[in-house]
Enzyme design. Sequence first.
Site, PDB file in Angstrom:
ATOM      1  N   ASN A 127       0.864  -1.169   0.000  1.00  0.00           N
ATOM      2  CA  ASN A 127       0.000   0.000   0.000  1.00  0.00           C
ATOM      3  C   ASN A 127       0.905   1.224   0.000  1.00  0.00           C
ATOM      4  O   ASN A 127       1.920   1.246   0.693  1.00  0.00           O
ATOM      5  CB  ASN A 127      -0.865  -0.018   1.272  1.00  0.00           C
ATOM      6  CG  ASN A 127      -1.907   1.097   1.272  1.00  0.00           C
ATOM      7  OD1 ASN A 127      -2.669   1.242   0.330  1.00  0.00           O
ATOM      8  ND2 ASN A 127      -1.915   1.884   2.324  1.00  0.00           N
ATOM      9  N   GLU A 163      -1.405   0.550  -5.109  1.00  0.00           N
ATOM     10  CA  GLU A 163      -1.370   1.822  -5.848  1.00  0.00           C
ATOM     11  C   GLU A 163      -0.168   1.916  -6.791  1.00  0.00           C
ATOM     12  O   GLU A 163      -0.194   2.672  -7.761  1.00  0.00           O
ATOM     13  CB  GLU A 163      -1.347   3.020  -4.891  1.00  0.00           C
ATOM     14  CG  GLU A 163      -2.644   3.263  -4.141  1.00  0.00           C
ATOM     15  CD  GLU A 163      -2.690   2.589  -2.769  1.00  0.00           C
ATOM     16  OE1 GLU A 163      -1.893   1.650  -2.537  1.00  0.00           O
ATOM     17  OE2 GLU A 163      -3.527   2.994  -1.955  1.00  0.00           O
ATOM     18  N   ASP A 196      -3.729  22.288   7.996  1.00  0.00           N
ATOM     19  CA  ASP A 196      -4.511  21.332   7.222  1.00  0.00           C
ATOM     20  C   ASP A 196      -4.667  21.830   5.788  1.00  0.00           C
ATOM     21  O   ASP A 196      -4.332  22.974   5.467  1.00  0.00           O
ATOM     22  CB  ASP A 196      -5.920  21.228   7.841  1.00  0.00           C
ATOM     23  CG  ASP A 196      -6.100  19.933   8.594  1.00  0.00           C
ATOM     24  OD1 ASP A 196      -5.443  18.955   8.225  1.00  0.00           O
ATOM     25  OD2 ASP A 196      -6.917  19.908   9.529  1.00  0.00           O
TER      26      ASP A 196
HETATM   27  C1  LIG Z   1      -0.604  15.671  -0.006  1.00  0.00           C
HETATM   28  C2  LIG Z   1      -1.361  14.724   0.863  1.00  0.00           C
HETATM   29  C3  LIG Z   1      -1.084  14.663   2.219  1.00  0.00           C
HETATM   30  C4  LIG Z   1      -1.737  13.739   3.039  1.00  0.00           C
HETATM   31  N1  LIG Z   1      -1.401  13.660   4.353  1.00  0.00           N
HETATM   32  C5  LIG Z   1      -1.916  12.669   5.116  1.00  0.00           C
HETATM   33  C6  LIG Z   1      -1.481  12.474   6.467  1.00  0.00           C
HETATM   34  O1  LIG Z   1      -0.666  13.236   6.989  1.00  0.00           O
HETATM   35  N2  LIG Z   1      -1.994  11.435   7.146  1.00  0.00           N
HETATM   36  C7  LIG Z   1      -2.891  10.562   6.597  1.00  0.00           C
HETATM   37  O2  LIG Z   1      -3.251   9.586   7.260  1.00  0.00           O
HETATM   38  N3  LIG Z   1      -3.362  10.750   5.348  1.00  0.00           N
HETATM   39  C8  LIG Z   1      -2.893  11.763   4.596  1.00  0.00           C
HETATM   40  N4  LIG Z   1      -3.315  11.942   3.302  1.00  0.00           N
HETATM   41  C9  LIG Z   1      -4.407  11.118   2.785  1.00  0.00           C
HETATM   42  C10 LIG Z   1      -3.994   9.766   2.365  1.00  0.00           C
HETATM   43  O3  LIG Z   1      -2.833   9.656   1.608  1.00  0.00           O
HETATM   44  C11 LIG Z   1      -5.130   9.239   1.506  1.00  0.00           C
HETATM   45  O4  LIG Z   1      -6.329   9.271   2.196  1.00  0.00           O
HETATM   46  C12 LIG Z   1      -4.850   7.851   1.070  1.00  0.00           C
HETATM   47  O5  LIG Z   1      -5.591   7.652  -0.056  1.00  0.00           O
HETATM   48  C13 LIG Z   1      -5.151   6.840   2.161  1.00  0.00           C
HETATM   49  O6  LIG Z   1      -5.105   5.616   1.569  1.00  0.00           O
HETATM   50  P1  LIG Z   1      -5.148   4.264   2.375  1.00  0.00           P
HETATM   51  O7  LIG Z   1      -6.479   4.218   3.080  1.00  0.00           O
HETATM   52  O8  LIG Z   1      -5.002   3.265   1.300  1.00  0.00           O
HETATM   53  O9  LIG Z   1      -3.992   4.308   3.311  1.00  0.00           O
HETATM   54  C14 LIG Z   1      -2.720  12.892   2.483  1.00  0.00           C
HETATM   55  C15 LIG Z   1      -3.008  12.974   1.124  1.00  0.00           C
HETATM   56  C16 LIG Z   1      -2.339  13.875   0.328  1.00  0.00           C
HETATM   57  C17 LIG Z   1      -2.650  13.924  -1.129  1.00  0.00           C
END
Ligand SMILES: Cc1cc2nc3c(=O)[nH]c(=O)nc-3n(C[C@H](O)[C@H](O)[C@H](O)COP(=O)(O)O)c2cc1C
Length: 427
Positions: free
Chosen positions: A140, A201, A247
């Site tokens: 992931n 991904e 944020d």
């Molecule tokens: C630039 C950016 C910063 C992000 N920062 C965070 C973060 O600090 N913590 C977090 O848990 N998700 C963060 N996200 C969201 C996750 O990357 C996003 O929800 C991801 O699709 C989660 O996928 P998963 O459920 O497969 O782990 C961020 C997304 C982006 C695009």
Amino acid sequence: MNLRAFLANLEQTGDLRNIQEAVSPTFDVARLIYKYDGNALLFDNLQDFPGWRMAAGITARRDLLARALGCETEELVYKMAEAASNPQPVEIVENAACQEVVLENPDLTRIPIPRYHPEDGGPYITAGVTVIHDPDYGRNISFHRWMRLDSQHLVGRIVEKRGTATALSKSPEGLPIAICLGVPPQVLLAAAMSPPKGVDEMTIAQAMATTPITQCLSVPLEVPAEAELVLEGILTHEQNTEGPFPDLTGTMDGIRQQPTFVVKKVTHRHNPIFHALLPAGLEHKNLMGMPREPTIYAEVNKVVKCTGVRITPGGCSWLHAVVQIEKQGPDDGPKAIEAAFRGHTSLKHVVVVDNDINIYNMADVEWAIATRTQAETDLYIFYNQPSSSLDPSARQVPGEKARTSKIGLDATIPWGQPKAGYKRISY
Ligand SMILES: Cc1cc2nc3c(=O)[nH]c(=O)nc-3n(C[C@H](O)[C@H](O)[C@H](O)COP(=O)(O)O)c2cc1C
């Protein structure tokens, strides 16, 4: 296209702003990214960090991102949707560029991790793509912000119940992870997507553009071979204070106890390029919002003919969308509104327009609202809905999903009306 090739391409077409003056990663870099938000930047001269460069804003413009992926700007939504439904196997290579330099006893204070704002809890890695292996679902990749604690430790914002948090909860000894910086644009986009559990991904990135990967040296993970910098180590169950930090909304997120990362090994390219992403800047917005466009598109297209979706930057690229449809029946507007909310559950306000409206021009969208809507018939309010934790105005109860009211506005030409009165003249 890797980051260097992308930057070279941008330079050739005059789309890269080179900053040659000496700048400090502490505050200077953030001020300049903010000043030139919407531009791709390359900082050539980082004070106190000889040999390093810093890139920013590389996905802040959709047209440039489209160029990196070899498609037209309007095709990006379809390109992402197509890649998400047809992931491709990734090739593992040896002698990868990301391992040109190997640091056995890494010191995080020797890496130019920016400090963005005086109120921040510390210096932050914001464009790091975190690679993990879940015992049940496999690889992931996702984004997490990481605050530097000292020379060997970072504390991450690991949102509960998502991929990384779930895998950590299944790993009593801690979770091996790799944080990758300066990855190719398709990896950035894929990491921001939320495919169903078990879909890797990295294979979505590969479906958008060739993305070779390589084995890490100290953890059982593979990372993009052409990344500029990789931090290998263990995400532990030890908690530390994370935040405050801005944020996506440009408001300050609070302080939490979050898991700590112990860095074991660092690898990088010669003269590495650190990728800095300004919180709440256009690059952050694009990466958050754009991957939701194909999911909204897919849901709306199930009920009416959808011809475009845009998540708008004014709505923090998360809370607002414009949906364009080719209307074929009297209820297509409200059907599209409900489907859009299903396609992106954090969406709060949506405007549905006809396909003569340019969804990339908010003045055009506002024109449709002005000339095609009547609140008593075209405004749909949904009360007490599950909502985004990012919205400061939502009702937030700790431990529960935030709640909000939502609005859909049908700004399409009313069905059965003579269209002539609604047409815009052109010269
Ligand atoms: C630039 C950016 C910063 C992000 N920062 C965070 C973060 O600090 N913590 C977090 O848990 N998700 C963060 N996200 C969201 C996750 O990357 C996003 O929800 C991801 O699709 C989660 O996928 P998963 O459920 O497969 O782990 C961020 C997304 C982006 C695009």
